[in-house]
Motif scaffolding. Structure first.
Motif, PDB file in Angstrom:
ATOM      1  N   LYS A  55       0.841  -1.203   0.000  1.00 15.09           N
ATOM      2  CA  LYS A  55       0.000   0.000   0.000  1.00 15.09           C
ATOM      3  C   LYS A  55       0.877   1.254   0.000  1.00 15.09           C
ATOM      4  CE  LYS A  55      -4.513  -0.893   0.262  1.00 15.09           C
ATOM      5  NZ  LYS A  55      -4.587  -1.603  -1.024  1.00 15.09           N
ATOM      6  N   CYS A  56       1.890   1.256   0.863  1.00 14.74           N
ATOM      7  CA  CYS A  56       2.787   2.412   0.945  1.00 14.74           C
ATOM      8  C   CYS A  56       3.430   2.680  -0.406  1.00 14.74           C
ATOM      9  CB  CYS A  56       3.880   2.177   1.984  1.00 14.74           C
ATOM     10  SG  CYS A  56       3.293   2.333   3.666  1.00 14.74           S
ATOM     11  N   LYS A  57       3.881   1.610  -1.065  1.00 14.95           N
ATOM     12  CA  LYS A  57       4.541   1.788  -2.357  1.00 14.95           C
ATOM     13  C   LYS A  57       3.572   2.305  -3.405  1.00 14.95           C
ATOM     14  CE  LYS A  57       8.190  -1.468  -1.330  1.00 14.95           C
ATOM     15  NZ  LYS A  57       8.321  -2.892  -0.998  1.00 14.95           N
ATOM     16  N   SER A  58       2.363   1.741  -3.455  1.00 18.13           N
ATOM     17  CA  SER A  58       1.456   2.190  -4.509  1.00 18.13           C
ATOM     18  C   SER A  58       0.942   3.604  -4.267  1.00 18.13           C
ATOM     19  CB  SER A  58       0.323   1.196  -4.746  1.00 18.13           C
ATOM     20  OG  SER A  58      -0.463   1.068  -3.609  1.00 18.13           O
ATOM     21  N   TYR A  59       0.879   4.031  -3.009  1.00 17.08           N
ATOM     22  CA  TYR A  59       0.442   5.409  -2.722  1.00 17.08           C
ATOM     23  C   TYR A  59       1.616   6.349  -2.442  1.00 17.08           C
ATOM     24  CZ  TYR A  59      -4.395   3.815  -2.599  1.00 17.08           C
ATOM     25  OH  TYR A  59      -5.620   3.296  -2.945  1.00 17.08           O
ATOM     26  N   GLU A  60       2.830   5.819  -2.598  1.00 20.06           N
ATOM     27  CA  GLU A  60       4.062   6.592  -2.375  1.00 20.06           C
ATOM     28  C   GLU A  60       4.132   7.244  -1.001  1.00 20.06           C
ATOM     29  OE1 GLU A  60       4.542   9.206  -5.737  1.00 20.06           O
ATOM     30  OE2 GLU A  60       4.795   7.536  -7.125  1.00 20.06           O
ATOM     31  N   ILE A  61       3.845   6.443   0.013  1.00 16.90           N
ATOM     32  CA  ILE A  61       3.946   6.901   1.403  1.00 16.90           C
ATOM     33  C   ILE A  61       5.210   6.269   1.987  1.00 16.90           C
ATOM     34  CG2 ILE A  61       2.813   6.959   3.675  1.00 16.90           C
ATOM     35  CD1 ILE A  61       0.891   8.144   1.717  1.00 16.90           C
ATOM     36  N   PRO A  62       6.086   7.073   2.580  1.00 23.97           N
ATOM     37  CA  PRO A  62       7.302   6.471   3.162  1.00 23.97           C
ATOM     38  C   PRO A  62       6.961   5.597   4.363  1.00 23.97           C
ATOM     39  CG  PRO A  62       7.172   8.794   3.723  1.00 23.97           C
ATOM     40  CD  PRO A  62       6.030   8.519   2.786  1.00 23.97           C
ATOM     41  N   PHE A  63       7.759   4.544   4.574  1.00 21.73           N
ATOM     42  CA  PHE A  63       7.565   3.737   5.777  1.00 21.73           C
ATOM     43  C   PHE A  63       8.907   3.389   6.387  1.00 21.73           C
ATOM     44  CE2 PHE A  63       7.853   0.716   2.302  1.00 21.73           C
ATOM     45  CZ  PHE A  63       8.648  -0.308   2.817  1.00 21.73           C
ATOM     46  N   LYS A  64       8.888   3.163   7.687  1.00 18.91           N
ATOM     47  CA  LYS A  64      10.095   2.784   8.417  1.00 18.91           C
ATOM     48  C   LYS A  64       9.772   1.557   9.248  1.00 18.91           C
ATOM     49  CE  LYS A  64      13.031   6.072   7.418  1.00 18.91           C
ATOM     50  NZ  LYS A  64      14.224   5.697   6.662  1.00 18.91           N
ATOM     51  N   ILE A  65      10.781   0.705   9.391  1.00 17.89           N
ATOM     52  CA  ILE A  65      10.616  -0.482  10.219  1.00 17.89           C
ATOM     53  C   ILE A  65      11.232  -0.184  11.591  1.00 17.89           C
ATOM     54  CG2 ILE A  65      11.128  -2.961  10.429  1.00 17.89           C
ATOM     55  CD1 ILE A  65       9.489  -2.392   7.911  1.00 17.89           C
ATOM     56  N   VAL A  66      10.490  -0.458  12.651  1.00 18.38           N
ATOM     57  CA  VAL A  66      11.027  -0.282  14.004  1.00 18.38           C
ATOM     58  C   VAL A  66      11.194  -1.656  14.665  1.00 18.38           C
ATOM     59  CG1 VAL A  66      10.048   2.040  14.234  1.00 18.38           C
ATOM     60  CG2 VAL A  66       8.766   0.072  15.069  1.00 18.38           C
ATOM     61  N   GLU A  67      12.036  -1.720  15.705  1.00 16.73           N
ATOM     62  CA  GLU A  67      12.434  -3.004  16.294  1.00 16.73           C
ATOM     63  C   GLU A  67      11.297  -4.000  16.512  1.00 16.73           C
ATOM     64  OE1 GLU A  67      15.568  -0.321  18.432  1.00 16.73           O
ATOM     65  OE2 GLU A  67      13.616  -0.041  17.500  1.00 16.73           O
ATOM     66  N   ASP A  68      10.316  -3.629  17.318  1.00 19.63           N
ATOM     67  CA  ASP A  68       9.237  -4.585  17.573  1.00 19.63           C
ATOM     68  C   ASP A  68       7.957  -3.906  18.030  1.00 19.63           C
ATOM     69  OD1 ASP A  68       9.068  -4.489  20.555  1.00 19.63           O
ATOM     70  OD2 ASP A  68      11.132  -5.230  20.391  1.00 19.63           O
ATOM     71  N   ARG A  69       6.892  -4.697  18.073  1.00 21.04           N
ATOM     72  CA  ARG A  69       5.546  -4.184  18.376  1.00 21.04           C
ATOM     73  C   ARG A  69       5.438  -3.625  19.786  1.00 21.04           C
ATOM     74  NH1 ARG A  69       1.903  -9.103  17.176  1.00 21.04           N
ATOM     75  NH2 ARG A  69       3.478  -9.453  15.584  1.00 21.04           N
ATOM     76  N   HIS A  70       6.268  -4.122  20.704  1.00 25.22           N
ATOM     77  CA  HIS A  70       6.176  -3.648  22.090  1.00 25.22           C
ATOM     78  C   HIS A  70       6.692  -2.221  22.218  1.00 25.22           C
ATOM     79  CE1 HIS A  70       4.751  -7.549  23.238  1.00 25.22           C
ATOM     80  NE2 HIS A  70       5.775  -8.093  22.593  1.00 25.22           N
ATOM     81  N   LEU A  71       7.802  -1.942  21.527  1.00 20.27           N
ATOM     82  CA  LEU A  71       8.347  -0.573  21.529  1.00 20.27           C
ATOM     83  C   LEU A  71       7.365   0.397  20.892  1.00 20.27           C
ATOM     84  CD1 LEU A  71      12.142  -0.642  20.566  1.00 20.27           C
ATOM     85  CD2 LEU A  71      11.097   0.055  22.720  1.00 20.27           C
ATOM     86  N   LEU A  72       6.760  -0.036  19.789  1.00 18.85           N
ATOM     87  CA  LEU A  72       5.823   0.820  19.070  1.00 18.85           C
ATOM     88  C   LEU A  72       4.618   1.143  19.954  1.00 18.85           C
ATOM     89  CD1 LEU A  72       5.724   2.189  16.372  1.00 18.85           C
ATOM     90  CD2 LEU A  72       4.659   0.160  15.382  1.00 18.85           C
ATOM     91  N   GLY A  73       4.097   0.141  20.637  1.00 17.23           N
ATOM     92  CA  GLY A  73       2.971   0.345  21.543  1.00 17.23           C
ATOM     93  C   GLY A  73       3.353   1.221  22.716  1.00 17.23           C
ATOM     94  N   GLN A  74       4.522   0.913  23.289  1.00 15.66           N
ATOM     95  CA  GLN A  74       5.025   1.645  24.447  1.00 15.66           C
ATOM     96  C   GLN A  74       5.170   3.135  24.138  1.00 15.66           C
ATOM     97  OE1 GLN A  74       8.776  -0.054  25.764  1.00 15.66           O
ATOM     98  NE2 GLN A  74       9.152   1.686  27.101  1.00 15.66           N
ATOM     99  N   ALA A  75       5.638   3.441  22.932  1.00 12.16           N
ATOM    100  CA  ALA A  75       5.855   4.832  22.522  1.00 12.16           C
ATOM    101  C   ALA A  75       4.559   5.636  22.571  1.00 12.16           C
ATOM    102  CB  ALA A  75       6.457   4.882  21.124  1.00 12.16           C
TER     103      ALA A  75
END
Length: 100
Positions: A55-75
């Motif tokens: 989806k990001c590629k077809s709509y040209e939205i940048p994306f980043k990968i972060v370590e894991d789901r717990h850090l993302l939730g915690q943030a």
């Protein structure tokens, strides 16, 4: 990776109500063009990873990968989160620099 910096910035974006999380909502924001940056956890399922990155590629939205789901939730002060969409240009640009 300077995890505390991007996490506090994401927390700030969250308090400013400039992010949404969850796969379905994120896809909607990508399609509507409101998402400026997608953060995807490295431990997301293969299926989710493919769906979001395609989806990001077809709509040209940048994306980043972060370590894991717990850090993302915690943030953002929530349970584990696999994907978060940043809806604000300023936050998105700054996050990209911290996540590079």
């Amino acid at each position: 990776m300077k995890s505390n910096q991007w996490m506090s910035l994401l927390g700030l974006a969250n308090r400013a109500r400039k992010i949404i999380s969850g796969e379905e909502l994120t896809v909607k924001q990508i399609q509507s063009g409101k998402a400026k940056l997608i953060l995807l956890s490295a431990d997301a399922s293969a299926n989710t990873t493919k769906k979001i990155t395609d989806k990001c590629k077809s709509y040209e939205i940048p994306f980043k990968i972060v370590e894991d789901r717990h850090l993302l939730g915690q943030a953002i002060g929530k349970e584990a989160r696999v994907v978060v969409a940043v809806l604000d240009d300023g936050f998105a640009k700054k996050l990209v620099t911290l996540l590079d």
